[in-house]
Design an enzyme around this catalytic site. Structure first.
Site, mmCIF file in Angstrom:
data_model
loop_
_atom_site.group_PDB
_atom_site.id
_atom_site.type_symbol
_atom_site.label_atom_id
_atom_site.label_comp_id
_atom_site.label_asym_id
_atom_site.label_seq_id
_atom_site.Cartn_x
_atom_site.Cartn_y
_atom_site.Cartn_z
ATOM 1 N N ASN A 1 0.810 -1.230 0.000
ATOM 2 C CA ASN A 1 -0.111 -0.101 0.060
ATOM 3 C C ASN A 1 0.873 1.368 -0.058
ATOM 4 O O ASN A 1 1.869 1.259 0.350
ATOM 5 C CB ASN A 1 -0.753 0.208 1.062
ATOM 6 C CG ASN A 1 -0.317 0.528 2.339
ATOM 7 O OD1 ASN A 1 -0.499 1.901 2.689
ATOM 8 N ND2 ASN A 1 0.183 -0.260 3.300
ATOM 9 N N PHE B 1 -1.480 8.292 4.299
ATOM 10 C CA PHE B 1 -2.330 8.826 5.256
ATOM 11 C C PHE B 1 -3.470 9.909 4.725
ATOM 12 O O PHE B 1 -3.530 10.722 5.037
ATOM 13 C CB PHE B 1 -1.173 9.974 5.960
ATOM 14 C CG PHE B 1 -0.350 9.402 7.029
ATOM 15 C CD1 PHE B 1 -0.505 7.978 7.338
ATOM 16 C CD2 PHE B 1 0.932 9.928 7.203
ATOM 17 C CE1 PHE B 1 0.556 7.544 8.283
ATOM 18 C CE2 PHE B 1 1.802 9.577 8.168
ATOM 19 C CZ PHE B 1 1.626 8.156 8.631
ATOM 20 N N SER C 1 5.835 5.102 8.676
ATOM 21 C CA SER C 1 5.273 4.876 7.397
ATOM 22 C C SER C 1 6.262 5.259 6.199
ATOM 23 O O SER C 1 6.592 6.164 6.269
ATOM 24 C CB SER C 1 4.030 5.519 7.309
ATOM 25 O OG SER C 1 3.540 5.465 5.997
ATOM 26 N N ASN D 1 5.184 6.020 3.125
ATOM 27 C CA ASN D 1 4.331 6.553 2.277
ATOM 28 C C ASN D 1 4.150 8.078 2.467
ATOM 29 O O ASN D 1 3.554 8.763 1.583
ATOM 30 C CB ASN D 1 3.022 5.898 2.349
ATOM 31 C CG ASN D 1 2.985 4.415 1.728
ATOM 32 O OD1 ASN D 1 3.878 3.983 1.069
ATOM 33 N ND2 ASN D 1 2.552 3.552 2.629
ATOM 34 N N THR D 2 4.828 8.534 3.351
ATOM 35 C CA THR D 2 5.003 10.132 3.345
ATOM 36 C C THR D 2 6.259 10.452 3.193
ATOM 37 O O THR D 2 7.264 9.906 3.898
ATOM 38 C CB THR D 2 4.403 10.777 4.876
ATOM 39 O OG1 THR D 2 2.886 10.240 4.900
ATOM 40 C CG2 THR D 2 4.522 12.101 5.283
ATOM 41 N N LYS E 1 6.178 3.664 16.972
ATOM 42 C CA LYS E 1 6.037 2.656 15.921
ATOM 43 C C LYS E 1 7.228 2.578 15.014
ATOM 44 O O LYS E 1 7.341 3.700 14.521
ATOM 45 C CB LYS E 1 4.695 2.471 15.189
ATOM 46 C CG LYS E 1 4.709 1.356 14.247
ATOM 47 C CD LYS E 1 3.104 1.240 13.803
ATOM 48 C CE LYS E 1 2.697 0.213 13.024
ATOM 49 N NZ LYS E 1 1.505 -0.091 12.664
ATOM 50 N N ASN F 1 5.837 -1.451 11.504
ATOM 51 C CA ASN F 1 5.258 -0.954 10.180
ATOM 52 C C ASN F 1 5.450 -2.083 9.050
ATOM 53 O O ASN F 1 6.107 -3.088 9.088
ATOM 54 C CB ASN F 1 5.450 0.486 10.056
ATOM 55 C CG ASN F 1 4.427 1.206 9.892
ATOM 56 O OD1 ASN F 1 3.691 0.656 8.523
ATOM 57 N ND2 ASN F 1 4.266 2.688 10.146
#
Ligand SMILES: Cc1cc2nc3c(=O)[nH]c(=O)nc-3n(C[C@H](O)[C@H](O)[C@H](O)COP(=O)(O)O)c2cc1C
Length: 313
Positions: free
Chosen positions: A67, A71, A136, A138-139, A171, A200
């Site tokens: 994915n 966010f 994460s 994805n940022t 995390k 994560n």
């Protein structure tokens, strides 16, 4: 199989991982589906649409997900309103609820503490524990906040505002080396961390030559599900050993069976979370995991989950 951890009572050790209920839209559902706790979010100060679709891919044969949601979430103000709504309607669960805090994409890295603090201030009295998500993939550049000094800046800001002493956890990414994990561990005492969530999603990929799967694995994003299980357990084991079992760990990454759950617990996790297996197996997975764990405890001659934590570390 109750677990008591950082001052909270969990009726069972299986929780909903962050990212499934990003905006707190289904808070009572998770307890109804048998989860012992839930982690809402990731929430950011600013409302965000996330990345353009498609942004989520299934590698079905491997029971994996990739994915790059980025966010997508309604923002902290909106989440606070929703959470108050559940409470006002008397639909707040009796199980612990946590909130995963992320950084808004528009906020520069050096202003990250203010961004996290804004969300925390709004939400701190509306949930039981908080998870600082600096892992994460994805940022853009978010994972640089796992750097000790940057993370300390965020935690300073949150703890200063933490008047009701909510447990705050961090995390971590499975892609961090053991040295980098050890640096984060140095913040546990100085910044009064209640524990760590490991892990994560990963930016690593399995070797794959079969063309359909290879194409999916070439998608940008974080990988979760079965292929993540081994690395995530290695990280848990390392963290448990380094802290001599004194720091609560929430284990997450590729838990599909009671055997997977047992591996994470005996490596050092006191609580567990699932996301990908809920997608592939559906909510009946909770019953299977809990029944299997209960049997395993009995077979080992143990009575409580905490008796098994870290015994294979
Ligand atoms: C679609 C999707 C969205 C996610 N969003 C978040 C998030 O917002 N914050 C976070 O900390 N983790 C997020 N995660 C990571 C999960 O919480 C979990 O750490 C990871 O998926 C590994 O667990 P699993 O193998 O059981 O899926 C997300 C995962 C997926 C698949």
């Amino acid at each position: 199989m109750p677990v008591e951890l950082f001052g909270l009572k969990f009726p069972n050790p299986i929780g909903l991982a962050a990212g499934m209920d990003k905006g707190g839209g289904a808070v009572p559902a998770w307890e109804a589906l048998g989860f012992g706790f839930s982690e809402l979010g990731g929430i950011t100060r600013h409302e965000q649409p996330g990345n353009p679709k498609p942004r989520m891919f299934r590698v079905v044969e491997d029971e994996a997900l990739i994915n790059r949601m980025g966010f997508n979430n309604p923002g902290a103000d909106s989440m606070a309103e929703r959470l108050r709504g559940w409470r006002d309607d008397n639909r707040w669960p009796s199980n612990p609820v946590g909130i995963n805090l992320g950084k808004s994409k528009v906020t520069p890295l050096d202003e990250a503490p203010e961004d996290y603090l804004y969300s925390f201030q709004l939400l701190k009295n509306l949930a039981d524990f908080f998870v600082v998500n600096v892992s994460s993939p994805n940022t853009p550049n978010l994972r640089q906040l796992q750097d000790k000094t940057a993370l300390a800046g965020i935690l300073d800001a949150l703890q200063e505002a933490n008047d009701s002493q909510r447990p705050i956890l961090v995390k971590v990414a499975p892609d961090l080396g053991f040295d980098a994990l050890d640096e984060i561990l140095e913040l546990i005492e100085t910044h009064d961390l209640a524990g760590l969530v490991a892990t994560n999603t990963t930016i690593a990929r399995p070797d794959e030559t079969e063309p359909v799967r290879a194409k999916l694995y070439a998608e940008t994003g974080g990988l979760s599900g079965r292929p993540l299980a081994k690395r995530s357990t290695e990280v848990i084991r390392h963290l448990y050993r380094q802290t001599r079992g004194e720091v609560p760990l929430i284990g997450v990454g590729g838990i599909f069976t009671a055997e997977d759950a047992w591996e994470k617990i005996t490596a050092g996790a006191s609580l567990l979370q699932i996301y990908s297996s809920l997608v592939y197996e559906g909510p009946q997975i909770n019953r299977a995991l809990l029944n299997g764990l209960a049997k395993r405890l009995t077979n080992e001659g143990l009575t409580e989950i905490r008796d098994a934590v870290g015994i294979a570390s």
